[in-house]
Scaffold this motif. Structure first.
Motif, mmCIF file in Angstrom:
data_model
loop_
_atom_site.group_PDB
_atom_site.id
_atom_site.type_symbol
_atom_site.label_atom_id
_atom_site.label_comp_id
_atom_site.label_asym_id
_atom_site.label_seq_id
_atom_site.Cartn_x
_atom_site.Cartn_y
_atom_site.Cartn_z
ATOM 1 N N LEU A 21 -8.819 2.811 6.136
ATOM 2 C CA LEU A 21 -10.030 1.972 6.040
ATOM 3 C C LEU A 21 -9.920 0.510 5.902
ATOM 4 C CD1 LEU A 21 -12.514 4.545 4.032
ATOM 5 C CD2 LEU A 21 -12.044 4.404 6.575
ATOM 6 N N ASP A 22 -9.033 0.259 4.890
ATOM 7 C CA ASP A 22 -9.067 -1.350 4.647
ATOM 8 C C ASP A 22 -8.095 -2.113 5.556
ATOM 9 O OD1 ASP A 22 -9.782 -3.479 3.056
ATOM 10 O OD2 ASP A 22 -8.451 -2.901 1.380
ATOM 11 N N ILE B 33 0.759 -1.166 0.075
ATOM 12 C CA ILE B 33 -0.056 0.008 0.009
ATOM 13 C C ILE B 33 0.921 1.302 0.159
ATOM 14 C CG2 ILE B 33 -1.561 1.352 1.280
ATOM 15 C CD1 ILE B 33 -3.067 -1.343 2.418
ATOM 16 N N TYR C 298 1.131 4.045 -2.683
ATOM 17 C CA TYR C 298 0.867 5.652 -2.444
ATOM 18 C C TYR C 298 2.269 6.445 -3.010
ATOM 19 C CZ TYR C 298 1.362 9.650 0.769
ATOM 20 O OH TYR C 298 1.007 10.754 1.439
ATOM 21 N N VAL D 184 -5.993 7.574 2.712
ATOM 22 C CA VAL D 184 -7.431 7.446 3.627
ATOM 23 C C VAL D 184 -7.781 5.970 3.136
ATOM 24 C CG1 VAL D 184 -9.565 8.237 3.661
ATOM 25 C CG2 VAL D 184 -7.789 9.714 3.555
ATOM 26 N N ILE D 185 -7.922 5.630 1.801
ATOM 27 C CA ILE D 185 -8.620 4.319 1.579
ATOM 28 C C ILE D 185 -7.655 3.049 2.412
ATOM 29 C CG2 ILE D 185 -8.836 2.421 -0.189
ATOM 30 C CD1 ILE D 185 -10.933 4.457 -0.741
ATOM 31 N N GLY D 186 -6.246 3.298 2.507
ATOM 32 C CA GLY D 186 -5.669 2.457 3.390
ATOM 33 C C GLY D 186 -6.164 2.204 4.656
ATOM 34 N N VAL E 260 -5.652 10.249 -1.272
ATOM 35 C CA VAL E 260 -6.725 9.220 -1.426
ATOM 36 C C VAL E 260 -6.265 7.819 -0.954
ATOM 37 C CG1 VAL E 260 -8.399 8.145 -3.060
ATOM 38 C CG2 VAL E 260 -8.325 10.771 -2.828
ATOM 39 N N VAL E 261 -5.144 7.398 -1.573
ATOM 40 C CA VAL E 261 -4.683 6.099 -1.075
ATOM 41 C C VAL E 261 -4.457 6.065 0.485
ATOM 42 C CG1 VAL E 261 -2.692 4.464 -1.557
ATOM 43 C CG2 VAL E 261 -3.765 5.636 -3.452
#
Lengths: 184, 226
Positions: free
Chosen positions: A156-157, A126, A130, A152-154, A149-150
């Motif tokens: 969450l995931d 990840i 980034y 933030v998604i990271g 964005v990567v």
């Protein structure tokens, strides 16, 4: 802060950092006693465990600063996020290299699909995404937004990834190398 | 609310109309599914392992690969003709644009998923012993989560200099939960295990799908804004 003050701060912090690393290694090899069950290989813990703490701290910083950057758009937040990602990537790499060294002796294998190890490997990728996405745009501002964005998604995931690999592991036979019961 | 759904549908309908008129993505995706089934067939030594034992894994890997193949081009048409600039200047909310794209992709990939199951059932002589509706739920939720993430990242990839080569590096690490829960649930349903053994998987796939559809809708504007 002026440029001069920043250079001075970098010099002082850098020197202190290098000194601390030297003292740490001296303590690891000469000062701490050898652990009774695992033996000398346990000493890698003093490098390995803090490396993970910093790696996760780095990712926490990336997530927080990325979300704030998207919200407020302050350049300093983006710089803090990149600093967190850089530190996170370096220390994830250290954790991923030192883990198997210990695992080879303790578990009898270089790689185990152990949940923390698995999540860490995914985390490393990840971070890679980034940095790749950040450098992949002609417009640097767009690259910064993509990277945020990567980030933030990271964040969450990562919990979902950890839960899923832990759950999958619970279905597999557990390692028996260090299990006191051994093979039944 | 009604207008919002109308906007989402308008975007999805536009994409689907273009696709069903040209069959551009559908043809390559369909051929890919059949050919990968063929290659999988030749890659399995049946004296060592039976295809039925690893069918769920092959099915999910095929869904993901064919999804990558098709979704990577989600925004290509708009980017080529600079149509995205036009859409961005229209009064449509960007989250509606994203959800429309997700819906269009979801329908397209669902068509492919049906083909995947038909091809793999025929090639590998699979028999579903479990409940087909539960399998439908597992696949639909897994595909929705996958499509939501992929649509967001394909918008990034299209606008980056690396193009589609960036997409797998970005998407694959995030897909671990979909692969873990989707594959195990599919495996169990093929083996005829009861609903109670897959309900946890359904919940996690549902959580993943909702989380990333909402996150994608919120974050999409940061990806497309100039």
């Amino acid at each position: 802060m002026s440029q001069k003050q920043i250079r001075w701060a970098i010099g002082v912090l850098g020197t202190l950092g290098i000194a601390a690393v030297i003292v740490l290694h001296w303590m690891v090899f000469f000062w701490v006693p050898t652990e009774s069950t695992m033996g000398i290989v346990q000493r890698i813990f003093y490098i390995h465990v803090p490396a993970w703490w910093i790696a996760f701290l780095g990712f926490g910083l990336v997530a927080l600063c990325s979300a704030m950057y998207l919200w407020i758009g302050d350049e300093r937040l983006d710089r803090a996020a990149v600093a967190g990602a850089a530190a996170g990537m370096v220390f994830t790499t250290i954790g991923l290299l030192t883990g198997p060294l210990w695992g080879r002796v303790a578990w009898g294998t270089w790689w185990e699909w152990e949940p923390r190890l698995t999540s860490a490997l995914i985390l490393w990728f990840i971070y890679l995404g980034y940095f790749l996405v950040r450098r992949s745009t002609e417009n640097p501002e767009q690259g910064k937004r993509f990277a945020a964005v990567v980030g933030v998604i990271g964040v969450l995931d990562i919990p979902l990834i950890h839960v899923s690999v832990t759950w999958l592991r619970s279905l597999h036979p557990q390692a028996v190398i260090l299990n006191p019961d051994g093979l039944a | 609310m009604r207008t919002y759904i109308g906007l989402v549908w308008a975007i999805a309908r536009k994409d689907l109309l273009v696709e069903f008129r040209t069959w551009e993505r559908l043809t390559s995706m369909g051929a890919f599914v059949v050919l990968i089934g063929l290659l999988f067939n030749f890659s399995i030594d049946r004296s060592v392992v039976q295809p039925q034992d690893i069918a769920a894994a092959l099915i999910w890997m095929t869904i993901i690969f064919v999804g990558m193949l098709g979704m990577g081009r989600t925004f290509q048409l708009e980017e080529q003709d600079s149509a995205l600039t036009g859409i961005l200047q229209s009064p449509i909310p960007l989250d509606a644009l994203y959800l429309g794209k997700v819906l269009g992709n979801f329908v397209l990939l669902s068509v492919m998923v049906v083909l995947v199951f038909v091809v793999f059932t025929a090639f590998f002589n699979l028999r579903l012993a479990g409940n087909p509706y539960t399998l439908f739920g597992v696949v639909a939720l897994g595909v929705l989560g996958f499509v939501s993430l992929n649509t967001l990242f394909s918008a990034m990839a299209t606008r980056s200099s690396m193009g589609e080569s960036l997409l797998p590096v970005l998407v694959f690490p995030f897909l671990v939960p979909v692969v873990v829960y989707g594959t195990t649930a599919t495996d169990r349903l093929f083996a005829g295990r009861p609903f109670a053994e897959v309900v946890g998987n359904l919940r996690m796939l549902g959580a993943f799908a909702i989380l990333f559809t909402v996150a994608g809708a919120v974050l999409f504007r940061f990806v497309v804004e100039e």
